[in-house]
Design a protein around this motif. Structure first.
Motif, PDB file in Angstrom:
ATOM      1  N   ALA A   8      11.552  -1.118  19.902  1.00  0.00           N
ATOM      2  CA  ALA A   8      11.638  -1.025  21.042  1.00  0.00           C
ATOM      3  C   ALA A   8      12.969  -2.193  21.545  1.00  0.00           C
ATOM      4  N   PRO A   9      13.772  -2.185  22.468  1.00  0.00           N
ATOM      5  CA  PRO A   9      14.170  -3.367  22.874  1.00  0.00           C
ATOM      6  C   PRO A   9      13.544  -4.407  22.915  1.00  0.00           C
ATOM      7  N   GLN A  10      12.382  -4.565  23.766  1.00  0.00           N
ATOM      8  CA  GLN A  10      11.394  -5.712  23.933  1.00  0.00           C
ATOM      9  C   GLN A  10      10.320  -5.988  23.004  1.00  0.00           C
ATOM     10  N   ALA A  11      10.754  -5.548  21.952  1.00  0.00           N
ATOM     11  CA  ALA A  11       9.410  -5.164  20.501  1.00  0.00           C
ATOM     12  C   ALA A  11       9.185  -6.817  19.924  1.00  0.00           C
ATOM     13  N   VAL A  12       8.122  -7.408  20.015  1.00  0.00           N
ATOM     14  CA  VAL A  12       8.014  -8.585  19.626  1.00  0.00           C
ATOM     15  C   VAL A  12       7.021  -8.191  18.091  1.00  0.00           C
ATOM     16  N   LEU A  13       6.753  -8.772  17.169  1.00  0.00           N
ATOM     17  CA  LEU A  13       6.043  -8.230  15.959  1.00  0.00           C
ATOM     18  C   LEU A  13       4.985 -10.100  16.066  1.00  0.00           C
ATOM     19  N   ARG A  14       3.927  -9.097  15.619  1.00  0.00           N
ATOM     20  CA  ARG A  14       2.719 -10.090  15.657  1.00  0.00           C
ATOM     21  C   ARG A  14       2.251 -10.359  14.606  1.00  0.00           C
ATOM     22  N   ARG A  15       2.286  -9.374  13.744  1.00  0.00           N
ATOM     23  CA  ARG A  15       1.731  -9.857  12.739  1.00  0.00           C
ATOM     24  C   ARG A  15       2.166  -8.695  11.198  1.00  0.00           C
ATOM     25  N   VAL A  16       2.251  -9.656  10.217  1.00  0.00           N
ATOM     26  CA  VAL A  16       3.073  -8.359   9.168  1.00  0.00           C
ATOM     27  C   VAL A  16       1.661  -8.671   7.686  1.00  0.00           C
ATOM     28  N   GLU A  17       1.635  -7.275   7.579  1.00  0.00           N
ATOM     29  CA  GLU A  17       0.158  -7.828   6.125  1.00  0.00           C
ATOM     30  C   GLU A  17       1.645  -6.623   5.137  1.00  0.00           C
ATOM     31  N   ALA A  18       1.255  -7.604   3.966  1.00  0.00           N
ATOM     32  CA  ALA A  18       2.305  -6.845   2.956  1.00  0.00           C
ATOM     33  C   ALA A  18       1.721  -6.849   1.663  1.00  0.00           C
ATOM     34  N   ARG A  19       1.993  -5.612   0.410  1.00  0.00           N
ATOM     35  CA  ARG A  19       1.311  -5.454  -0.757  1.00  0.00           C
ATOM     36  C   ARG A  19       2.512  -4.576  -1.431  1.00  0.00           C
ATOM     37  N   PRO A  20       2.036  -5.055  -2.847  1.00  0.00           N
ATOM     38  CA  PRO A  20       3.616  -4.561  -3.531  1.00  0.00           C
ATOM     39  C   PRO A  20       3.033  -3.542  -3.720  1.00  0.00           C
ATOM     40  N   ILE A  21       4.097  -1.970  -4.099  1.00  0.00           N
ATOM     41  CA  ILE A  21       3.975  -0.664  -4.431  1.00  0.00           C
ATOM     42  C   ILE A  21       5.462  -0.339  -5.285  1.00  0.00           C
ATOM     43  N   GLY A  22       5.357   0.323  -5.781  1.00  0.00           N
ATOM     44  CA  GLY A  22       5.890   0.785  -7.279  1.00  0.00           C
ATOM     45  C   GLY A  22       6.423  -0.181  -8.118  1.00  0.00           C
ATOM     46  N   ASN A  23       7.365   0.845  -8.668  1.00  0.00           N
ATOM     47  CA  ASN A  23       7.632   0.230  -9.864  1.00  0.00           C
ATOM     48  C   ASN A  23       9.384  -0.091 -10.755  1.00  0.00           C
ATOM     49  N   GLY A  24       9.934  -0.793  -9.578  1.00  0.00           N
ATOM     50  CA  GLY A  24      11.220  -1.088  -9.943  1.00  0.00           C
ATOM     51  C   GLY A  24      11.221  -2.023 -11.088  1.00  0.00           C
ATOM     52  N   LEU A  25      12.618  -1.786 -11.638  1.00  0.00           N
ATOM     53  CA  LEU A  25      13.156  -2.660 -12.396  1.00  0.00           C
ATOM     54  C   LEU A  25      13.650  -3.737 -12.246  1.00  0.00           C
ATOM     55  N   MET A  26      14.752  -3.423 -11.156  1.00  0.00           N
ATOM     56  CA  MET A  26      15.833  -4.259 -10.367  1.00  0.00           C
ATOM     57  C   MET A  26      15.147  -4.880  -9.382  1.00  0.00           C
ATOM     58  N   ALA A  27      14.498  -4.560  -8.143  1.00  0.00           N
ATOM     59  CA  ALA A  27      14.048  -4.675  -6.780  1.00  0.00           C
ATOM     60  C   ALA A  27      11.901  -4.643  -6.651  1.00  0.00           C
ATOM     61  N   ASP A  28      11.939  -5.232  -6.382  1.00  0.00           N
ATOM     62  CA  ASP A  28      10.574  -5.005  -6.229  1.00  0.00           C
ATOM     63  C   ASP A  28      10.614  -4.789  -4.378  1.00  0.00           C
ATOM     64  N   THR A  29       9.479  -3.498  -4.196  1.00  0.00           N
ATOM     65  CA  THR A  29       9.096  -3.075  -2.871  1.00  0.00           C
ATOM     66  C   THR A  29       7.623  -2.975  -2.474  1.00  0.00           C
ATOM     67  N   LEU A  30       7.966  -3.036  -1.135  1.00  0.00           N
ATOM     68  CA  LEU A  30       6.344  -4.164  -0.289  1.00  0.00           C
ATOM     69  C   LEU A  30       5.913  -3.443   0.519  1.00  0.00           C
ATOM     70  N   LEU A  31       4.381  -3.093   0.938  1.00  0.00           N
ATOM     71  CA  LEU A  31       4.237  -2.373   2.494  1.00  0.00           C
ATOM     72  C   LEU A  31       4.078  -2.569   2.763  1.00  0.00           C
ATOM     73  N   LEU A  32       4.252  -2.900   3.767  1.00  0.00           N
ATOM     74  CA  LEU A  32       4.441  -3.868   5.240  1.00  0.00           C
ATOM     75  C   LEU A  32       3.299  -2.601   6.185  1.00  0.00           C
ATOM     76  N   ALA A  33       2.198  -3.523   6.581  1.00  0.00           N
ATOM     77  CA  ALA A  33       1.491  -2.774   7.660  1.00  0.00           C
ATOM     78  C   ALA A  33       1.923  -4.359   9.034  1.00  0.00           C
ATOM     79  N   LEU A  34       2.262  -3.148  10.273  1.00  0.00           N
ATOM     80  CA  LEU A  34       3.076  -4.027  10.977  1.00  0.00           C
ATOM     81  C   LEU A  34       2.016  -4.202  12.544  1.00  0.00           C
ATOM     82  N   GLU A  35       1.792  -5.377  12.375  1.00  0.00           N
ATOM     83  CA  GLU A  35       1.703  -5.358  14.342  1.00  0.00           C
ATOM     84  C   GLU A  35       2.395  -6.173  15.764  1.00  0.00           C
TER      85      GLU A  35
END
Length: 333
Positions: A8-35
Motif C-alpha cells: 500500500a502507498p502508506q505501508a512502512v516495513l517494520r521487520r525483515v527476516e531472511a534465509r537462503p533458499i535455492g541453488n543458484g550459481l550466479m546469484a543468491d536467493t533469499l526468502l524474506l519474512a516481512l512485517e
C-alpha cells in the motif's frame, strides 16, 4: 514494493527476516519474512541478490546478468503467457547490480535436476516455451533491445578461449567416468564452438538460454520459469534442445524427441507462427550443442560444490550424448 503496487502507498516495513533458499550459481536467493508497521504489504517475498561468491559475482557482472534479469521483468513480462513469478520491486545498488524482489512461490515444489522428469511434465515445460516464443517470433524489437543477450548467429568474443580454459580445469574430475566417445564429443565441440555459434541461423525469438529443471518450480498443472539472467534472442530450438537433453534420460529423449518437435511446431502454428517441420527438426539438431555451450564455460568459473559437480557431470554427459545421437558434428563445420 509501493511503486509496483505490491504494498500500500502508506505501508512502512517494520521487520525483515531472511534465509537462503535455492541453488543458484550466479546469484543468491533469499526468502524474506516481512512485517509491516503501517498499511498492507506481502507477508513474504523472494530476493535475488548478487552472489556472495566473488568469482561467481564477477562472472555474472561481466555478463550483465543481474541487470538483464531486472530488465526482462520490467520490459517483457506480461507480453506472453509464460508463467513467471510476479515482480514486487527492484532495489538499485551503488555497485550497479540490482536486487530483485519477487513473489514468494515457496508453496510450489522444486525438482531434482539429476532426476529425469516424466513426459507429462516435459510437455508442460515445452508448452511454456511455445508461450514464450510465439509473441516475439521474428520481432525486430529483439535486435533493437541492447541488453538482450545474443548467443548464436554472431561471433562470441573469447568463447573458445573460455571454454578451453574451463574444460582444461574440469575435464579430469568431471569426465573421468565418461566413455571415450563422449569425452571426444565434448573436446570437438570445445574446439569448434566459436564457428558453430556464429553459423547458427534460422528464425529468431526470445530465448531463456538456461531452460532446465533447476530453474523452474512445479505445481499441479503448473510450471513457473525462473532465473532470467541469460535471457536473449536467437534460435528458438536452443531452449527446446537444452530442455530435452537435461530433463530426460538419453534413451527416453531419443525415443520421443521427433514427436516433441512435431508437437512444438503444431503449438506454435496454433499461436500464429508458421515453422516448417523439417526446418524445425534441422534447427533442433543444430541446437543440440546447447547443453555443452551453456555448461562447459561455468565449470571453470563458478564456486565448486558437491552438488554442482554432480549436476555438471551428469548434464554434460547428456549434452555429449544428444549431439552424438543426432549426428550434430556436421554443424561444427
Amino acid at each position: 514494493m509501493r511503486a509496483s503496487g505490491a504494498a500500500a502507498p502508506q505501508a512502512v516495513l517494520r521487520r525483515v527476516e531472511a534465509r537462503p533458499i535455492g541453488n543458484g550459481l550466479m546469484a543468491d536467493t533469499l526468502l524474506l519474512a516481512l512485517e509491516w508497521r503501517e498499511g498492507a504489504g506481502p507477508a513474504s517475498a523472494v530476493a535475488k541478490v548478487p552472489s556472495t561468491d566473488e568469482a561467481a559475482a564477477r562472472t555474472a557482472a561481466s555478463l550483465g546478468a543481474y541487470e538483464r534479469e531486472a530488465s526482462f521483468y520490467l520490459e517483457f513480462v506480461g507480453e506472453s503467457d509464460i508463467d513467471v513469478p510476479a515482480l514486487l520491486g527492484v532495489i538499485e545498488s551503488s555497485t550497479g547490480a540490482p536486487t530483485l524482489l519477487l513473489e514468494d512461490l515457496s508453496a510450489l515444489s522444486a525438482r531434482d535436476q539429476l532426476e529425469p522428469v516424466g513426459l507429462d511434465v516435459l510437455e508442460q515445460m515445452r508448452a511454456q516455451l511455445a508461450a514464450l516464443q510465439a509473441p516475439f517470433w521474428g520481432s525486430a524489437r529483439l535486435a533493437e533491445t541492447p541488453w538482450l543477450h545474443r548467443r548464436l548467429g554472431v561471433p562470441i568474443p573469447g568463447i573458445v578461449e573460455r571454454m578451453q580454459g574451463s574444460w582444461a580445469k574440469a575435464r579430469d574430475y568431471l569426465a573421468d567416468g565418461y566413455d571415450d566417445e563422449e569425452r571426444a564429443q565434448i573436446d570437438r565441440f570445445v574446439a569448434g564452438a566459436g564457428g558453430w555459434a556464429e553459423r547458427v541461423g534460422g528464425p529468431v525469438s526470445l530465448v531463456h538460454h538456461d531452460y532446465r529443471i533447476d530453474n523452474m518450480l512445479f505445481g499441479p498443472d503448473r510450471v513457473v520459469v525462473l532465473d532470467w539472467q541469460t535471457v536473449g534472442w536467437g534460435a528458438p530450438m536452443f531452449d527446446l534442445a537444452y530442455a530435452m537433453a537435461t530433463s530426460l534420460t538419453p534413451d527416453t529423449r531419443a525415443q520421443v524427441e521427433r514427436d516433441v518437435v512435431r508437437t512444438h511446431v503444431a503449438d506454435l502454428f496454433a499461436r500464429g507462427v508458421e515453422f516448417d517441420e523439417d526446418e524445425a527438426w534441422r534447427a533442433y539438431r543444430e541446437a543440440s550443442f546447447a547443453t555443452l555451450l551453456m555448461l562447459v564455460p561455468p565449470t571453470g568459473s563458478v564456486k565448486r560444490t558437491e552438488r554442482g559437480d554432480q549436476v555438471f557431470r551428469d548434464l554434460l554427459r547428456r549434452g555429449a550424448r544428444i549431439a552424438l545421437d543426432l549426428g550434430a558434428d556436421e554443424f561444427l563445420g
